[in-house]
Design a protein around this motif. Structure first.
Motif, PDB file in Angstrom:
ATOM      1  N   LEU A 239      38.735  40.820  32.863  1.00 54.25           N
ATOM      2  CA  LEU A 239      39.462  40.760  34.308  1.00 54.25           C
ATOM      3  C   LEU A 239      38.933  41.587  35.030  1.00 54.25           C
ATOM      4  O   LEU A 239      38.400  41.707  36.514  1.00 54.25           O
ATOM      5  N   ASP A 240      39.454  42.787  34.743  1.00 58.94           N
ATOM      6  CA  ASP A 240      39.131  44.033  35.101  1.00 58.94           C
ATOM      7  C   ASP A 240      38.771  45.768  35.097  1.00 58.94           C
ATOM      8  O   ASP A 240      38.664  45.775  33.756  1.00 58.94           O
ATOM      9  N   MET A 241      36.926  45.382  35.127  1.00 52.09           N
ATOM     10  CA  MET A 241      36.072  44.137  35.728  1.00 52.09           C
ATOM     11  C   MET A 241      35.012  43.752  35.750  1.00 52.09           C
ATOM     12  O   MET A 241      34.213  43.230  37.037  1.00 52.09           O
ATOM     13  N   LYS A 242      35.563  43.690  34.511  1.00 57.54           N
ATOM     14  CA  LYS A 242      33.912  43.183  33.488  1.00 57.54           C
ATOM     15  C   LYS A 242      32.665  41.921  34.318  1.00 57.54           C
ATOM     16  O   LYS A 242      31.758  42.320  34.362  1.00 57.54           O
ATOM     17  N   SER A 243      34.103  41.262  34.122  1.00 54.86           N
ATOM     18  CA  SER A 243      33.156  39.408  35.372  1.00 54.86           C
ATOM     19  C   SER A 243      32.741  39.468  36.412  1.00 54.86           C
ATOM     20  O   SER A 243      32.306  39.378  36.542  1.00 54.86           O
ATOM     21  N   GLY A 244      33.365  40.691  37.295  1.00 52.72           N
ATOM     22  CA  GLY A 244      32.958  41.045  38.188  1.00 52.72           C
ATOM     23  C   GLY A 244      31.083  41.534  38.385  1.00 52.72           C
ATOM     24  O   GLY A 244      30.980  41.536  39.115  1.00 52.72           O
ATOM     25  N   VAL A 245      31.541  42.883  37.670  1.00 49.84           N
ATOM     26  CA  VAL A 245      29.999  43.179  38.002  1.00 49.84           C
ATOM     27  C   VAL A 245      28.820  42.565  36.975  1.00 49.84           C
ATOM     28  O   VAL A 245      28.399  42.894  37.216  1.00 49.84           O
ATOM     29  N   ALA A 246      29.271  42.072  36.238  1.00 53.69           N
ATOM     30  CA  ALA A 246      28.388  41.093  35.222  1.00 53.69           C
ATOM     31  C   ALA A 246      28.158  39.750  36.534  1.00 53.69           C
ATOM     32  O   ALA A 246      26.752  39.494  36.468  1.00 53.69           O
ATOM     33  N   SER A 247      28.680  39.991  38.052  1.00 55.03           N
ATOM     34  CA  SER A 247      28.389  38.589  38.095  1.00 55.03           C
ATOM     35  C   SER A 247      27.334  39.131  39.242  1.00 55.03           C
ATOM     36  O   SER A 247      26.493  38.935  40.160  1.00 55.03           O
ATOM     37  N   HIS A 248      27.324  40.746  39.431  1.00 53.74           N
ATOM     38  CA  HIS A 248      27.088  41.291  40.255  1.00 53.74           C
ATOM     39  C   HIS A 248      26.150  41.729  39.823  1.00 53.74           C
ATOM     40  O   HIS A 248      24.486  41.444  40.477  1.00 53.74           O
TER      41      HIS A 248
ATOM     42  N   PRO B   4      37.003  39.229  40.543  1.00 53.33           N
ATOM     43  CA  PRO B   4      37.113  37.394  39.347  1.00 53.33           C
ATOM     44  C   PRO B   4      38.629  37.556  39.184  1.00 53.33           C
ATOM     45  O   PRO B   4      39.688  37.736  40.154  1.00 53.33           O
ATOM     46  N   TYR B   5      39.474  35.954  38.994  1.00 50.77           N
ATOM     47  CA  TYR B   5      40.999  35.527  38.717  1.00 50.77           C
ATOM     48  C   TYR B   5      41.547  35.166  37.812  1.00 50.77           C
ATOM     49  O   TYR B   5      40.541  34.688  36.630  1.00 50.77           O
ATOM     50  N   GLY B   6      42.269  36.452  37.359  1.00 55.52           N
ATOM     51  CA  GLY B   6      43.011  35.624  36.519  1.00 55.52           C
ATOM     52  C   GLY B   6      44.490  36.399  36.498  1.00 55.52           C
ATOM     53  O   GLY B   6      45.336  36.630  36.912  1.00 55.52           O
ATOM     54  N   TYR B   7      44.928  36.851  34.961  1.00 53.57           N
ATOM     55  CA  TYR B   7      46.506  36.882  35.509  1.00 53.57           C
ATOM     56  C   TYR B   7      46.367  38.048  34.173  1.00 53.57           C
ATOM     57  O   TYR B   7      45.559  38.779  33.050  1.00 53.57           O
ATOM     58  N   ASP B   8      47.107  39.500  34.306  1.00 50.95           N
ATOM     59  CA  ASP B   8      47.598  40.209  33.214  1.00 50.95           C
ATOM     60  C   ASP B   8      46.970  41.129  33.082  1.00 50.95           C
ATOM     61  O   ASP B   8      46.248  41.635  32.101  1.00 50.95           O
ATOM     62  N   ALA B   9      46.108  42.021  34.349  1.00 49.67           N
ATOM     63  CA  ALA B   9      44.897  42.509  33.981  1.00 49.67           C
ATOM     64  C   ALA B   9      46.227  44.093  33.809  1.00 49.67           C
ATOM     65  O   ALA B   9      47.297  44.195  34.159  1.00 49.67           O
ATOM     66  N   HIS B  10      45.477  45.165  32.599  1.00 45.89           N
ATOM     67  CA  HIS B  10      46.384  46.465  31.761  1.00 45.89           C
ATOM     68  C   HIS B  10      46.539  45.665  31.610  1.00 45.89           C
ATOM     69  O   HIS B  10      48.279  46.542  30.396  1.00 45.89           O
TER      70      HIS B  10
ATOM     71  N   MET C  37      40.739  35.771  32.285  1.00 51.32           N
ATOM     72  CA  MET C  37      40.007  35.189  33.863  1.00 51.32           C
ATOM     73  C   MET C  37      39.303  33.805  33.770  1.00 51.32           C
ATOM     74  O   MET C  37      39.697  33.051  32.503  1.00 51.32           O
ATOM     75  N   GLU C  38      40.482  32.903  35.202  1.00 53.88           N
ATOM     76  CA  GLU C  38      40.594  31.880  34.649  1.00 53.88           C
ATOM     77  C   GLU C  38      38.422  31.659  34.774  1.00 53.88           C
ATOM     78  O   GLU C  38      37.460  32.499  36.404  1.00 53.88           O
ATOM     79  N   LEU C  39      37.790  30.879  33.900  1.00 51.86           N
ATOM     80  CA  LEU C  39      36.442  30.700  34.075  1.00 51.86           C
ATOM     81  C   LEU C  39      35.531  30.256  35.604  1.00 51.86           C
ATOM     82  O   LEU C  39      34.521  30.405  36.286  1.00 51.86           O
ATOM     83  N   GLN C  40      36.355  29.043  35.354  1.00 46.17           N
ATOM     84  CA  GLN C  40      35.021  28.223  36.764  1.00 46.17           C
ATOM     85  C   GLN C  40      35.268  28.872  38.525  1.00 46.17           C
ATOM     86  O   GLN C  40      34.086  29.658  38.374  1.00 46.17           O
ATOM     87  N   TYR C  41      36.471  30.067  37.950  1.00 43.10           N
ATOM     88  CA  TYR C  41      36.282  30.731  39.429  1.00 43.10           C
ATOM     89  C   TYR C  41      36.026  32.328  39.741  1.00 43.10           C
ATOM     90  O   TYR C  41      34.510  32.651  40.504  1.00 43.10           O
ATOM     91  N   SER C  42      36.392  32.605  38.173  1.00 39.64           N
ATOM     92  CA  SER C  42      35.038  34.168  38.087  1.00 39.64           C
ATOM     93  C   SER C  42      33.734  33.837  38.069  1.00 39.64           C
ATOM     94  O   SER C  42      33.000  34.776  38.000  1.00 39.64           O
TER      95      SER C  42
END
Length: 549
Positions: free
Chosen positions: A137-146, A515-521, A527-532
């Motif tokens: 969630l924090d935040m490798k899925s976001g980097v993967a999207s990029h 990405p969207y999810g819960y409990d970072a750190h 992370m929620e798969l569909q949104y992220s």
């Protein structure tokens, strides 16, 4: 683009399996791994100078950023969009007996099946629609999207009328050394390739704002963060004669009661309110046990801002410290009176007075009183203190103030107010110029385009509510605001320094689609798969197309 799920998830897992805890050699490993991945793309094999892995500058740790760019061929244009995300994570100690699986989502999720889990965590784990692990969630899925988008446009540069830059930076979790170093690379590329940075899209995580919140948030700009710090001196005494002195811990406790969780200290702007200040450290500075009260205490607070300047906060907190000091003295006098009544002895008026000093005022006073001898002594003291690698910027600042206090002629109890860490500037995105308005329009249209394909509301807000590296790509403060940071940080220019002019030079409008999810750190980070893996890259792509189409 909505069908990118499997590749973004695979890229996420490839990044997550490299343990890249901040301030460890893992930050080297993740940079090399990402660099090797990008170097395998045909575009970067043909254009190797478009991919770099520079080391951070003026950094006590060895670590690296990864930057890459694709030049569009649709038509000649200097317009450039930056995709930014950090590749470091917090530690994995919180996973305890599952620590060896923290960076391997498949193994971790299998092991979690046998754990006693909170109901929501268990429900999401069993649904198959959530992905667990440190950094997902924090935040490798976001980097993967990029990375997915960069790869796509490296294969289809004819669809870009402009340029796309990827900045994958280290050290977001502690000191922002990564992005602050990368500013110099972005400036160099601007000169070499005539890039016109028109927008930056960060991909840090988003989360529910309250229980039952179904919204998925996109943020325009970000809150700023300060670390106001207080060195508190008292008057020492033997514990058997407690009222003959003033315990600085007593003052510190009242200061924390006055400041922590105080909603009156929330900076409301554009209809939004950040979290209130909260104490991050409170300690006295006694090196060991004695029956003497402490000579000094030290406390600092997280402080979010949206419209206030660092100078505004100093003025405000000086007033709060004066209130706390006065309240503490009033309580002390009352308790002393009651004590004397009980033991049958007369009481007197205690001698202490409210005294709060802003650091730069104390420094001016010391120069006026002591001249060059003080200036030279403090230079030598700081140089020697720098050799103690156990001191972070916050404790370094405290030790500097402690030493400077020794030069004060009037040593009656006081509270000294200063900053002891990185100032992360606030960013407001209001449409005040053409670049901001174009980005806001592109974002609005992108959300409208994608919302019908997703069941939960996608909502835009004005300030990213956590701390992130967007703070280091644009500057809303004037020179006076930045000067208040420099003049009131005891470690400025030695233990700590930021070239805010680099930020002002880039000054790119920034949004966060993450990405969207819960409990970072936390150990149930997910992370929620569909949104992220589907919605995030799709909205990001829609913004890119509207800006560079």
């Amino acid at each position: 683009m909505l069908f990118c799920r499997e590749e973004v998830l695979r890229l996420t897992d490839d990044l997550v399996k490299v343990e890249s805890v901040v301030n460890t050699t893992g930050e080297i490993d993740i940079a090399k791994s990402l660099h090797d991945l990008l170097a395998s793309f045909p575009y970067f094999q043909q254009n190797p100078s478009h991919l770099i892995m520079p080391r951070t500058v003026n950094d006590e740790y060895e670590r690296y950023n990864v930057l890459a760019f694709v030049k569009g061929t649709k038509e000649q244009s200097d317009k450039t969009v930056i995709l930014m995300g950090h590749i470091d994570t917090v530690g994995i100690e919180d996973y305890s007996h599952l620590k060896d699986k923290a960076c391997f989502p498949g193994e971790l999720m299998e092991a979690l099946q046998d754990e006693l889990l909170p109901e929501l965590v268990k429900e999401q784990l069993h649904s198959g629609e959530w992905h667990f692990g440190r950094g997902v969630l924090d935040m490798k899925s976001g980097v993967a999207s990029h990375i997915y988008l960069l790869k796509y446009y490296s294969l289809h540069p004819e669809e870009l009328a402009g340029n796309l830059v990827l900045l994958a930076e280290c050290d977001e979790e502690v000191s922002s050394q990564g992005v602050l170093s990368a500013l110099k690379d972005l400036k160099r590329w601007r000169e070499e390739h005539h890039f016109d940075y028109i927008a930056l899209i960060n991909s840090d995580f988003v989360a529910p704002r309250f229980e039952g919140d179904e919204n998925r948030y996109i943020y325009k700009g970000t809150i700023g963060k300060l670390l106001p710090s207080f060195f508190i001196t008292g008057a020492e005494t033997h514990v058997g004669s407690s009222f003959e002195g003033l315990d600085p811990n007593f003052l510190a406790a009242e200061l924390t009661r006055q400041i922590s969780y105080n909603p009156d200290l929330c900076d409301e702007s554009l209809g939004e309110i950040p979290a209130p200040p909260v104490s991050l450290k409170q300690t006295d500075l006694k090196p060991s046990y004695t029956v003497q009260t402490a000579l000094a205490s030290y406390v600092y607070y997280n402080f979010f801002i949206q419209s206030w300047s660092p100078k505004d906060v100093l003025v405000m907190l000086k007033e709060q410290a004066e209130i706390a000091f006065t309240n503490a003295l009033r309580t002390l006098q009352e308790r002393y009176r009651k004590y004397c009544e009980r033991i049958g002895e007369p009481s007197r008026d205690l001698p202490w007075k409210t005294r709060v000093i802003i650091y730069e005022d104390m420094k001016k006073m010391l120069v006026e009183e002591n001249g060059e001898a003080y200036v030279q002594h403090m230079k030598e003291f700081k140089d020697k203190l720098l050799l103690d690698k156990s001191l972070d910027t916050r404790m370094f600042a405290a030790r500097v103030v402690e030493e400077e206090w020794n030069w004060m002629k009037d040593k009656s109890p006081a509270i000294i107010l200063f900053y002891s860490s990185l100032y992360s500037p606030r960013i407001e995105l209001t449409g005040k110029n053409e670049r901001e308005q174009n980005l806001l329009n592109a974002l609005e249209q992108a959300v409208e385009q994608v919302q019908p394909h997703y069941q939960h509301p996608i909502v835009t807000r004005n300030f990213f509510p956590y701390i992130c590296d967007m703070s280091c790509v644009a500057l809303s403060d004037d020179e006076e605001g930045i000067l208040a940071v420099a003049e009131n940080n005891p470690g400025w220019g030695t233990k700590h320094y930021v070239d805010y002019q680099d930020i002002r030079d880039i000054n790119v409008p920034a949004i966060n689609i993450g990405p969207y999810g819960y409990d970072a750190h936390k150990k149930y980070e997910r992370m929620e798969l569909q949104y992220s893996t589907e919605i995030v890259p799709t909205i990001t792509n829609e913004v890119i197309r509207r800006l560079l189409g």
